[in-house]
Motif scaffolding. Structure first.
Motif, PDB file in Angstrom:
ATOM      1  N   LEU A  14     -35.970  21.240 -45.470  1.00 37.26           N
ATOM      2  CA  LEU A  14     -34.637  21.656 -45.114  1.00 37.26           C
ATOM      3  C   LEU A  14     -33.788  20.956 -46.051  1.00 37.26           C
ATOM      4  O   LEU A  14     -32.472  21.334 -46.215  1.00 37.26           O
ATOM      5  CB  LEU A  14     -33.983  21.685 -43.657  1.00 37.26           C
ATOM      6  CG  LEU A  14     -35.010  22.824 -42.760  1.00 37.26           C
ATOM      7  CD1 LEU A  14     -34.449  22.457 -41.449  1.00 37.26           C
ATOM      8  CD2 LEU A  14     -34.579  24.284 -43.091  1.00 37.26           C
ATOM      9  N   ARG A  26     -28.215  23.306 -39.314  1.00 35.65           N
ATOM     10  CA  ARG A  26     -27.783  24.991 -39.286  1.00 35.65           C
ATOM     11  C   ARG A  26     -27.444  25.224 -40.605  1.00 35.65           C
ATOM     12  O   ARG A  26     -27.828  26.574 -41.133  1.00 35.65           O
ATOM     13  CB  ARG A  26     -27.202  25.234 -38.037  1.00 35.65           C
ATOM     14  CG  ARG A  26     -26.877  26.841 -38.127  1.00 35.65           C
ATOM     15  CD  ARG A  26     -26.023  27.135 -36.875  1.00 35.65           C
ATOM     16  NE  ARG A  26     -26.879  26.747 -35.623  1.00 35.65           N
ATOM     17  CZ  ARG A  26     -26.162  25.500 -34.936  1.00 35.65           C
ATOM     18  NH1 ARG A  26     -25.345  24.762 -35.158  1.00 35.65           N
ATOM     19  NH2 ARG A  26     -27.034  25.495 -33.806  1.00 35.65           N
ATOM     20  N   TYR A  29     -30.227  25.433 -43.314  1.00 34.09           N
ATOM     21  CA  TYR A  29     -31.166  26.464 -42.966  1.00 34.09           C
ATOM     22  C   TYR A  29     -30.495  27.591 -43.507  1.00 34.09           C
ATOM     23  O   TYR A  29     -31.327  28.465 -44.409  1.00 34.09           O
ATOM     24  CB  TYR A  29     -31.427  26.375 -41.460  1.00 34.09           C
ATOM     25  CG  TYR A  29     -32.112  27.964 -41.126  1.00 34.09           C
ATOM     26  CD1 TYR A  29     -33.272  28.115 -41.458  1.00 34.09           C
ATOM     27  CD2 TYR A  29     -31.429  28.590 -40.329  1.00 34.09           C
ATOM     28  CE1 TYR A  29     -33.905  29.275 -41.157  1.00 34.09           C
ATOM     29  CE2 TYR A  29     -32.102  30.023 -40.155  1.00 34.09           C
ATOM     30  CZ  TYR A  29     -33.240  30.229 -40.139  1.00 34.09           C
ATOM     31  OH  TYR A  29     -34.022  31.304 -39.838  1.00 34.09           O
ATOM     32  N   ARG A  30     -29.222  28.236 -43.125  1.00 36.79           N
ATOM     33  CA  ARG A  30     -28.643  29.193 -43.736  1.00 36.79           C
ATOM     34  C   ARG A  30     -28.666  29.269 -45.394  1.00 36.79           C
ATOM     35  O   ARG A  30     -28.675  30.258 -45.842  1.00 36.79           O
ATOM     36  CB  ARG A  30     -27.091  29.279 -43.038  1.00 36.79           C
ATOM     37  CG  ARG A  30     -27.340  29.585 -41.526  1.00 36.79           C
ATOM     38  CD  ARG A  30     -25.733  29.608 -40.691  1.00 36.79           C
ATOM     39  NE  ARG A  30     -26.211  30.058 -39.549  1.00 36.79           N
ATOM     40  CZ  ARG A  30     -25.001  29.816 -38.786  1.00 36.79           C
ATOM     41  NH1 ARG A  30     -23.698  29.410 -39.075  1.00 36.79           N
ATOM     42  NH2 ARG A  30     -25.102  30.251 -37.344  1.00 36.79           N
ATOM     43  N   VAL A  50     -39.214  27.613 -45.259  1.00 33.37           N
ATOM     44  CA  VAL A  50     -37.888  27.093 -44.268  1.00 33.37           C
ATOM     45  C   VAL A  50     -37.833  28.041 -42.898  1.00 33.37           C
ATOM     46  O   VAL A  50     -37.371  27.248 -41.952  1.00 33.37           O
ATOM     47  CB  VAL A  50     -36.850  27.891 -45.310  1.00 33.37           C
ATOM     48  CG1 VAL A  50     -35.583  27.914 -44.500  1.00 33.37           C
ATOM     49  CG2 VAL A  50     -36.649  27.118 -46.653  1.00 33.37           C
ATOM     50  N   GLN A  51     -38.367  29.090 -42.779  1.00 35.09           N
ATOM     51  CA  GLN A  51     -38.394  29.704 -41.531  1.00 35.09           C
ATOM     52  C   GLN A  51     -39.342  28.719 -40.409  1.00 35.09           C
ATOM     53  O   GLN A  51     -38.751  28.699 -39.337  1.00 35.09           O
ATOM     54  CB  GLN A  51     -39.096  31.028 -41.450  1.00 35.09           C
ATOM     55  CG  GLN A  51     -38.082  31.943 -42.207  1.00 35.09           C
ATOM     56  CD  GLN A  51     -38.765  33.332 -42.251  1.00 35.09           C
ATOM     57  OE1 GLN A  51     -39.900  33.740 -42.728  1.00 35.09           O
ATOM     58  NE2 GLN A  51     -37.987  34.358 -41.568  1.00 35.09           N
ATOM     59  N   TRP A  54     -37.297  25.629 -39.480  1.00 31.66           N
ATOM     60  CA  TRP A  54     -36.406  25.913 -38.378  1.00 31.66           C
ATOM     61  C   TRP A  54     -36.841  26.148 -36.985  1.00 31.66           C
ATOM     62  O   TRP A  54     -36.472  25.879 -36.214  1.00 31.66           O
ATOM     63  CB  TRP A  54     -35.558  27.120 -38.979  1.00 31.66           C
ATOM     64  CG  TRP A  54     -34.422  27.230 -38.026  1.00 31.66           C
ATOM     65  CD1 TRP A  54     -34.380  28.597 -37.283  1.00 31.66           C
ATOM     66  CD2 TRP A  54     -32.973  26.801 -37.588  1.00 31.66           C
ATOM     67  NE1 TRP A  54     -33.229  28.680 -36.404  1.00 31.66           N
ATOM     68  CE2 TRP A  54     -32.320  27.445 -36.847  1.00 31.66           C
ATOM     69  CE3 TRP A  54     -32.837  25.531 -38.276  1.00 31.66           C
ATOM     70  CZ2 TRP A  54     -31.285  26.904 -36.410  1.00 31.66           C
ATOM     71  CZ3 TRP A  54     -31.467  25.065 -37.839  1.00 31.66           C
ATOM     72  CH2 TRP A  54     -30.841  25.744 -36.996  1.00 31.66           C
ATOM     73  N   GLY A  58     -35.028  23.643 -35.259  1.00 30.57           N
ATOM     74  CA  GLY A  58     -33.773  24.591 -35.110  1.00 30.57           C
ATOM     75  C   GLY A  58     -33.208  24.454 -33.698  1.00 30.57           C
ATOM     76  O   GLY A  58     -31.792  24.654 -33.394  1.00 30.57           O
TER      77      GLY A  58
END
Length: 306
Positions: A14, A26, A29-30, A50-51, A54, A58
């Motif tokens: 990230l 967050r 991540y976005r 990345v998913q 998270w 996350g």
């Protein structure tokens, strides 16, 4: 928790510090989801990474569990560790492959020595496999541990091949770091195997492995040199030279690269190894009968361990 000590941490994926606030996490991540989404020209593999990152950090509870070195589940409070596994009780009573040597032993010992030196001789080291400590260690230390784990995983696979196979682990060909991880003899031939983990996917080209973590290294060439040393010492010929990698490191289950001194060269996923050894490498000559007995006798007399 990554299976490999040299895998990128969720924070590294990230692009934030491990001490970043949840809001900063967050936002990162976005942003990365937008940048890496395949529909907008992003890289699918990075999008997936990345998913996964998270999912691990996350949620504040999952993040706290990850930072403590525990699995990302609130129902399992078993601490995660890369320490050697306790030998399980054998439920399967079928005969195992005959094996000699200590898989991953040299790298485990080297890792422990260097880890204590890195921490400092005057400092206590309660758990050299503490995930937070391992993740903060230099890459060469983490790579030692990753390769030890890879060797141990291959050894478990080899042991399950059955009594028709004989395995020698940590075979000396000179300095300890220039060893053959596993020499395997069975009805389908004689194999020299390296168990490697580079922490990310790699490719092959012109008979060799390529990838950012390898730099100028030529692992298949090196394996060929080491196999030649064993061949000369024991007067045997190898059927194939194999480099075994984690399943997610290769696009294909296995790839035949070519030959070195008559031995077929192959890179393979860990999960593909049993089939390759039981069925044989495509195009390689099978051995058996008196020849198999003779090769085993020569190896047993000539192999030395690190």
């Amino acid at each position: 928790m990554p299976d490999s000590p040299i895998s990128a941490t969720p924070y590294e994926v990230l692009g934030v510090s491990s001490t970043a606030s949840q809001d900063d996490l967050r936002r990162a991540y976005r942003r990365l989801m937008r940048e890496t989404h395949p529909d907008t020209g992003g890289d699918a593999a990075r999008f997936t990474a990345v998913q996964v990152a998270w999912e691990r950090v996350g949620d504040p509870d999952d993040r706290a569990a990850y930072d403590r070195g525990r699995p990302s589940t609130r129902d399992d409070e078993t601490p995660f560790t890369w320490a050697p596994r306790a030998k399980p009780k054998q439920a399967d009573t079928r005969p195992r492959a005959r094996s000699y040597g200590h898989p991953g032993g040299w790298r485990r010992e080297r890792y422990l020595v260097l880890m204590r030196e890195w921490v400092g001789r005057g400092e206590p080291l309660d758990d050299p496999y503490d995930p937070a400590l391992v993740r903060s260690a230099p890459m060469d230390l983490r790579h030692l541990l990753a390769d030890a784990l890879a060797e141990e995983a291959t050894a478990r696979t080899l042991a399950a091949l059955g009594i028709g196979f004989t395995v020698w682990h940590d075979v000396s060909t000179g300095p300890p770091e220039e060893k053959i991880d596993h020499v395997v003899l069975g009805p389908t031939g004689l194999f020299a195997i390296l168990s490697e983990d580079y922490g990310e996917p790699v490719k092959s080209r012109r008979g060799e492995l390529l990838g950012k973590p390898l730099g100028e290294a030529r692992p298949m060439h090196d394996l060929g040199v080491r196999a030649k040393i064993v061949s000369r010492a024991t007067r045997v010929k190898f059927t194939a030279l194999l480099i075994v990698l984690p399943d997610d490191a290769l696009d294909e289950s296995f790839t035949v690269l070519g030959t070195i001194r008559g031995a077929t060269t192959v890179i393979a996923r860990q999960s593909m190894l049993p089939a390759l050894l039981r069925d044989g490498v495509p195009g390689a000559r099978l051995i058996g009968g008196n020849e198999l007995f003779d090769v085993r006798t020569r190896l047993q007399a000539g192999i030395r361990f690190v």
